[in-house]
Scaffold this active site. Sequence first.
Site: not given
Length: 424
Positions: A13, A16, A40-41, A222
């Site tokens: 988080d 990225k 979750g991007h 991650q």
Amino acid sequence: MPAHVVVGTQWGDEAKAKVVDYLAENIDAVARYNGGANAGHTVAVGDETFIFHLIPSGILRSRTKCILASGVAVDLEQLFIESNELVERGIVVEGNLLISEDAHVVMPYHKALDIARNKRAGGIGTTARGIGPVYADKHAYCGIRAGDLFDRKRLIEKLEIALVEKNVVFEQLYKMPTFDPERIAAELEPYIRKIEPFVANTSLIINEMLDEGKTVLFEGAQGTMLDIDHGTYPFVSSSNPIVGGVCVGAGIGPQHIDRIIGVVKAYITRVGSGPMVSELTNDDGEYLREKGGEYGATTGRPRRCGWFDCLVLKHAKRVNGLTEVALTKLDVLDGLETIKICEAYSYKGERITELPKNAAALNECEPILTEIPGWQEDTSQITQYEDLPENARNYVSSLEEIIGCPVTFIGVGPKRSQTIKVPR
Ligand code: IMP
């Protein structure tokens, strides 16, 4: 020849995806090398926001090939939910997305096992996407890979092998219904037919691209502290988000890698259980959570927030060999009177400056904080480094000194346009 890596340096988080999207403009391919739909991007372009769990963030750039390499755990249902959403929003997926034939596929029993284990003593609060169980099967020689999906008879044989032990566990330990190989294969059939044109030998394709002089960006999911080998085990994920994971998870040699961009959030966050020495459980933590929108993009869980931790970053710099840093969410600190930095830990009465790797020892550590003056100005519209308030530039310089490598990008908001390129 050049391969660049965008790697998370904290607990994931770190934003990225925003960095990947920004860099992807001049990149030929973006490849994910680890993790699965636990990620979750989030990418904001203009007034639109896209959230990716599986598909690389580079898909928003039309000339960029996107690859799910062999180290990724592929969730077929999630893949098609995401790709359908993208197609509905006018993004071209077909022809731009490739999936490694060696990538392991998340099966319904992996998710069921993940959920059951989360509830039992010792559960670490996973994202419940089946990630631990799918990688466990990979290493126990009973995983199902993308390339195994297309021969129905062989798939059912493999599912039978995978379920021999698990069905006993479901029935007797968890008192849950068992799984039937034929039924799983039938339920997956529509996805299997759709995925077929995307599956390829991606290691070969990536290496050919690199040999042709094309640029490939590897997008980590991650972060370093969730790395199965170099994070705070057992409060980690099951893959290798660190840069070493690129060679293993994409099948390339290390000599190709010329840039290792560590994404560093201006403070720290973590979801799920596990030690976090500079965690803030007071109003400051609440302030960072609300202002930074620190709620999980995958599970919606509130993220735990804390002050910037130098020991975590020194560890991340070392295990990844960072060549540069993209500092994100600096604007979240706007308006704070003072900002604290965790420069050392107090452990059993001693001051320590290197991260203890043992989770039990970490739980006994107290943060030693230094305070630096904050800034009151709104930085979210600033586009030039020299226009940042002096105290913000001082904060950036302090972090640069601690981490030991240059900050080349600064994020001052979620949008693509809210990115400052630091002159070097
Ligand atoms: P899993 O990866 O779902 O098995 O979860 C293991 C640990 O990693 C849990 O603490 C999760 O909250 C955390 N985790 C997994 N993926 C992410 C991510 O993308 N961002 C932040 N934390 C994550």
